[in-house]
Design a protein around this motif. Structure first.
Motif, mmCIF file in Angstrom:
data_model
loop_
_atom_site.group_PDB
_atom_site.id
_atom_site.type_symbol
_atom_site.label_atom_id
_atom_site.label_comp_id
_atom_site.label_asym_id
_atom_site.label_seq_id
_atom_site.Cartn_x
_atom_site.Cartn_y
_atom_site.Cartn_z
ATOM 1 N N ALA A 6 13.992 -2.811 -0.330
ATOM 2 C CA ALA A 6 14.088 -3.735 -1.480
ATOM 3 C C ALA A 6 14.703 -4.870 -1.655
ATOM 4 N N ALA A 21 9.937 -7.217 -13.017
ATOM 5 C CA ALA A 21 9.546 -6.494 -11.745
ATOM 6 C C ALA A 21 8.254 -6.792 -11.394
ATOM 7 N N THR A 22 7.087 -7.063 -12.398
ATOM 8 C CA THR A 22 5.749 -7.441 -12.201
ATOM 9 C C THR A 22 5.707 -8.844 -11.486
ATOM 10 N N HIS A 25 7.206 -8.971 -8.006
ATOM 11 C CA HIS A 25 6.211 -8.173 -7.150
ATOM 12 C C HIS A 25 5.153 -9.212 -6.877
ATOM 13 N N ASP A 26 4.554 -9.800 -7.693
ATOM 14 C CA ASP A 26 3.451 -10.601 -7.606
ATOM 15 C C ASP A 26 3.854 -11.720 -6.761
ATOM 16 N N SER A 30 9.826 -7.840 -2.662
ATOM 17 C CA SER A 30 9.978 -6.181 -2.875
ATOM 18 C C SER A 30 10.943 -5.780 -3.606
ATOM 19 N N VAL A 31 10.367 -5.008 -4.563
ATOM 20 C CA VAL A 31 11.254 -4.516 -5.594
ATOM 21 C C VAL A 31 11.301 -3.131 -5.721
ATOM 22 N N GLU A 32 12.541 -2.444 -6.241
ATOM 23 C CA GLU A 32 12.724 -1.279 -6.662
ATOM 24 C C GLU A 32 12.880 -1.333 -8.408
ATOM 25 N N LEU A 150 2.671 -0.951 -11.105
ATOM 26 C CA LEU A 150 3.649 -0.966 -10.003
ATOM 27 C C LEU A 150 3.721 0.287 -9.308
ATOM 28 N N GLU A 153 0.874 0.218 -7.012
ATOM 29 C CA GLU A 153 1.041 -0.693 -5.800
ATOM 30 C C GLU A 153 2.372 -0.216 -4.883
ATOM 31 N N VAL A 155 5.454 0.403 -5.738
ATOM 32 C CA VAL A 155 6.955 -0.365 -6.005
ATOM 33 C C VAL A 155 7.583 1.080 -6.397
#
Length: 314
Positions: A6, A21-22, A25-26, A30-32, A150, A153, A155
């Motif tokens: 991430a 986070a949204t 991600h969009d 890369s996110v956690e 999330l 997808e 996450v």
């Protein structure tokens, strides 16, 4: 994607965290999302969910009004159930001066007979202010929708952060890494009133006990407004509960028969000027200080965060 891959670990699962986070991600990052075991429900769960930048202009600084205007569009694109029914502001006959004052301090409204907007209030108020460009949502359903998307997808949700960069959205829990936060207590009730139908938030103006009533589904209403400058959470006080119920009763007598489903109290994070901030401090990014404007300002703050991250990388 493994946890170690991430780019960013977003701390928290309230409105600031899930919105950031949204958007990250969009935007292709890369996110956690990091939520430790035993973490309490976010303060966002107690919110009214009003997307009302123009009404907030009565007391809020200008950036809240200006930057909050994008919230209704953003939430409508990202979660189901967002209502575009406007806001109705009323006052008891003895407090008509409050209504006049509110009209002078706000914009994007028109004078109406409340019964034309909300038929069940036809016998309660002779005039009010209607803000047609505002809306509302159910905070818990909106947050659940963002989280579910999330997860769908892929996450990652972790107990400890693994990314090299941290986005701290933990409200007052961030005070150990962020200076200048204070706590502002708020109290709310959730009731079921099957004798009344309202389709938009109602703001009742009162010199001592202003309140708002926000409709949910199936005859459920959220009643809130109290703001106390204190860091103490605890449970709602009897005084505040009586004040909220009294205010709701003055909006419509049927609230005397309402079933109380929930009472809640929480402490919201705020900076001195009550404007949320996106800042880098003590080795991490912070999105905090939402005060009473979490759902209204979270999309703007997340956009600001991404802009700052892109500037740093140039």
């Amino acid at each position: 994607m493994s946890e170690a891959e991430a780019d960013f670990a977003v701390l928290g699962r309230g409105v600031a965290a899930l919105t950031c986070a949204t958007m990250l991600h969009d935007a292709g990052y890369s996110v956690e999302i990091t939520v430790p075991d035993g973490a309490s429900a976010p303060i966002s769960h107690l919110a009214g969910g009003m997307l009302a930048p123009y009404c907030e202009g009565e007391t809020a600084p200008a950036p809240i009004v200006t930057n909050g205007q994008r919230a209704l569009s953003w939430w409508s694109k990202h979660v189901p159930g967002v209502q575009h029914n406007g806001t109705l502001v009323v006052a008891p006959p003895r407090d008509q001066g409050e209504l006049e004052r509110f009209s002078q301090r706000t914009s994007h409204h028109r004078w109406v007979e409340p019964g034309e907007i909300e038929p069940d209030l036809a016998d309660q108020f002779s005039r009010g202010l209607f803000f047609p460009d505002e809306g509302h949502l159910d905070p818990r359903k909106a947050l659940a929708s963002l989280e579910n998307r999330l997860r769908t997808e892929n996450v990652a949700f972790s107990k400890l952060p693994h990314a090299c960069q941290i986005i701290d959205c933990r409200a007052l829990q961030s005070a150990d890494h962020l200076s200048g936060l204070r706590g502002v207590r708020g109290e709310m009730l959730i009731v079921r009133n099957s004798l009344l139908t309202l389709s938009r938030p109602i703001r009742l103006l009162h010199p001592r006990f202003p309140c708002y009533i926000v409709p949910r589904d199936d005859g459920v209403y959220m009643i809130g407004a109290t703001m106390v400058e204190t860091g103490f959470a605890g449970r709602p006080t009897a005084q505040s509960v009586m004040a909220l119920l009294s205010a709701a009763y003055s909006v419509h007598p049927s609230f005397a028969e309402a079933e109380i489903l929930e009472m809640g109290a929480g402490v919201r994070p705020a900076f001195e000027d009550n404007i949320p901030r996106v800042i880098y401090e003590h080795g991490r990014w912070h999105v905090n200080g939402m005060y009473r404007h979490g759902f209204l300002m979270a999309p703007y703050c997340a956009e600001t965060l991404i802009h700052l991250l892109q500037e740093v990388r140039r």
